[in-house]
Write a protein that holds these residues in place. Structure first.
Motif, PDB file in Angstrom:
ATOM      1  N   GLN A 113       0.829  -1.209   0.000  1.00  0.00           N
ATOM      2  CA  GLN A 113       0.000   0.000   0.000  1.00  0.00           C
ATOM      3  C   GLN A 113       0.863   1.258   0.000  1.00  0.00           C
ATOM      4  O   GLN A 113       0.536   2.242  -0.649  1.00  0.00           O
ATOM      5  CB  GLN A 113      -0.943  -0.018   1.203  1.00  0.00           C
ATOM      6  N   LYS A 114       1.990   1.223   0.717  1.00  0.00           N
ATOM      7  CA  LYS A 114       2.870   2.392   0.784  1.00  0.00           C
ATOM      8  C   LYS A 114       3.479   2.722  -0.579  1.00  0.00           C
ATOM      9  O   LYS A 114       3.923   3.839  -0.803  1.00  0.00           O
ATOM     10  CB  LYS A 114       3.976   2.178   1.828  1.00  0.00           C
ATOM     11  N   ASP A 115       3.486   1.763  -1.499  1.00  0.00           N
ATOM     12  CA  ASP A 115       4.067   1.956  -2.826  1.00  0.00           C
ATOM     13  C   ASP A 115       3.001   2.184  -3.905  1.00  0.00           C
ATOM     14  O   ASP A 115       3.297   2.168  -5.093  1.00  0.00           O
ATOM     15  CB  ASP A 115       4.915   0.744  -3.211  1.00  0.00           C
ATOM     16  N   PHE A 116       1.762   2.363  -3.477  1.00  0.00           N
ATOM     17  CA  PHE A 116       0.636   2.550  -4.390  1.00  0.00           C
ATOM     18  C   PHE A 116      -0.009   3.907  -4.126  1.00  0.00           C
ATOM     19  O   PHE A 116      -0.178   4.310  -2.976  1.00  0.00           O
ATOM     20  CB  PHE A 116      -0.413   1.458  -4.159  1.00  0.00           C
ATOM     21  N   SER A 117      -0.380   4.616  -5.179  1.00  0.00           N
ATOM     22  CA  SER A 117      -1.140   5.855  -4.977  1.00  0.00           C
ATOM     23  C   SER A 117      -2.195   6.008  -6.068  1.00  0.00           C
ATOM     24  O   SER A 117      -1.939   5.755  -7.246  1.00  0.00           O
ATOM     25  CB  SER A 117      -0.234   7.087  -4.934  1.00  0.00           C
ATOM     26  N   LEU A 118      -3.373   6.409  -5.616  1.00  0.00           N
ATOM     27  CA  LEU A 118      -4.454   6.746  -6.522  1.00  0.00           C
ATOM     28  C   LEU A 118      -4.278   8.212  -6.857  1.00  0.00           C
ATOM     29  O   LEU A 118      -4.382   9.072  -6.003  1.00  0.00           O
ATOM     30  CB  LEU A 118      -5.807   6.487  -5.839  1.00  0.00           C
ATOM     31  N   GLU A 119      -3.959   8.500  -8.097  1.00  0.00           N
ATOM     32  CA  GLU A 119      -3.620   9.854  -8.536  1.00  0.00           C
ATOM     33  C   GLU A 119      -4.855  10.685  -8.890  1.00  0.00           C
ATOM     34  O   GLU A 119      -4.831  11.898  -8.777  1.00  0.00           O
ATOM     35  CB  GLU A 119      -2.688   9.788  -9.750  1.00  0.00           C
ATOM     36  N   GLN A 120      -5.887  10.024  -9.345  1.00  0.00           N
ATOM     37  CA  GLN A 120      -7.073  10.725  -9.829  1.00  0.00           C
ATOM     38  C   GLN A 120      -8.250   9.766  -9.810  1.00  0.00           C
ATOM     39  O   GLN A 120      -8.083   8.573 -10.026  1.00  0.00           O
ATOM     40  CB  GLN A 120      -6.805  11.179 -11.265  1.00  0.00           C
ATOM     41  N   GLY A 121      -9.434  10.285  -9.533  1.00  0.00           N
ATOM     42  CA  GLY A 121     -10.647   9.497  -9.668  1.00  0.00           C
ATOM     43  C   GLY A 121     -11.251   8.974  -8.380  1.00  0.00           C
ATOM     44  O   GLY A 121     -12.128   8.116  -8.446  1.00  0.00           O
ATOM     45  N   HIS A 122     -10.809   9.495  -7.236  1.00  0.00           N
ATOM     46  CA  HIS A 122     -11.402   9.056  -5.969  1.00  0.00           C
ATOM     47  C   HIS A 122     -12.930   9.139  -6.028  1.00  0.00           C
ATOM     48  O   HIS A 122     -13.623   8.244  -5.562  1.00  0.00           O
ATOM     49  CB  HIS A 122     -10.906   9.922  -4.802  1.00  0.00           C
ATOM     50  N   ASP A 123     -13.422  10.217  -6.607  1.00  0.00           N
ATOM     51  CA  ASP A 123     -14.861  10.458  -6.660  1.00  0.00           C
ATOM     52  C   ASP A 123     -15.588   9.567  -7.676  1.00  0.00           C
ATOM     53  O   ASP A 123     -16.802   9.424  -7.618  1.00  0.00           O
ATOM     54  CB  ASP A 123     -15.138  11.927  -6.986  1.00  0.00           C
ATOM     55  N   LEU A 124     -14.848   8.938  -8.594  1.00  0.00           N
ATOM     56  CA  LEU A 124     -15.462   8.069  -9.599  1.00  0.00           C
ATOM     57  C   LEU A 124     -15.558   6.613  -9.160  1.00  0.00           C
ATOM     58  O   LEU A 124     -16.356   5.853  -9.705  1.00  0.00           O
ATOM     59  CB  LEU A 124     -14.675   8.127 -10.917  1.00  0.00           C
ATOM     60  N   LEU A 125     -14.719   6.222  -8.182  1.00  0.00           N
ATOM     61  CA  LEU A 125     -14.678   4.818  -7.788  1.00  0.00           C
ATOM     62  C   LEU A 125     -15.979   4.383  -7.121  1.00  0.00           C
ATOM     63  O   LEU A 125     -16.516   5.056  -6.253  1.00  0.00           O
ATOM     64  CB  LEU A 125     -13.510   4.543  -6.844  1.00  0.00           C
ATOM     65  N   LYS A 126     -16.455   3.245  -7.543  1.00  0.00           N
ATOM     66  CA  LYS A 126     -17.621   2.573  -6.960  1.00  0.00           C
ATOM     67  C   LYS A 126     -17.138   1.233  -6.417  1.00  0.00           C
ATOM     68  O   LYS A 126     -16.090   0.735  -6.813  1.00  0.00           O
ATOM     69  CB  LYS A 126     -18.712   2.343  -8.011  1.00  0.00           C
ATOM     70  N   GLU A 127     -17.924   0.663  -5.513  1.00  0.00           N
ATOM     71  CA  GLU A 127     -17.528  -0.595  -4.887  1.00  0.00           C
ATOM     72  C   GLU A 127     -18.623  -1.640  -5.045  1.00  0.00           C
ATOM     73  O   GLU A 127     -19.807  -1.307  -5.087  1.00  0.00           O
ATOM     74  CB  GLU A 127     -17.241  -0.396  -3.399  1.00  0.00           C
TER      75      GLU A 127
END
Length: 136
Positions: A58-72
């Motif tokens: 997780q420390k080597d991963f980053s979500l750069e864009q699209g937090h608001d688009l992600l659905k689960e």
């Protein structure tokens, strides 16, 4: 090979995005992706979504864009969250909660990434590890 694989002195960095480009991410993984065992699971959701999975920390991963688009989406025993782009529907990640029984001790800080979303996706260079998730 242990899960996730033991890091080596080598690593590789990757960027990826969903089909529409609304969700963008980057990560570094060790061993490098061309040496990393990429999981191809035969469970119902992995088969239908065509997941080919790797597990960077997780420390080597980053979500750069699209937090608001992600659905689960959750199904079955609802132990994990499959995350997809709400705009184009691309299956991007699987989120595993901390302290999950699905992960060995000490691995609760991993990201689960669908390599098909990588900008440099080339399954010909992968070491595919077949996982019998249908039997779980």
């Amino acid at each position: 090979m242990p899960f996730p694989p033991t890091p080596t002195s080598e690593s590789s960095s990757h960027t990826g995005q969903c089909h529409c480009g609304g969700v963008r991410f980057k990560f570094t993984i060790s061993p490098p992706l061309h040496q990393y065992p990429v999981n191809s699971c035969n469970c119902s959701i992995c088969s239908k979504n065509g997941y080919l999975l790797v597990y960077p920390f997780q420390k080597d991963f980053s979500l750069e864009q699209g937090h608001d688009l992600l659905k689960e989406y959750q199904f079955g025993s609802k132990h994990v969250w499959h995350q997809f782009c709400g705009e184009c529907g691309s299956s991007c990640f699987i989120r595993i909660p901390e302290k999950s029984a699905l992960l060995p001790d000490g691995s609760n800080s991993i990201a689960v990434v669908n390599t098909r979303m990588l900008d440099d996706f080339d399954d010909e260079k992968f070491h595919i590890n077949k996982v019998d998730g249908r039997s779980f």
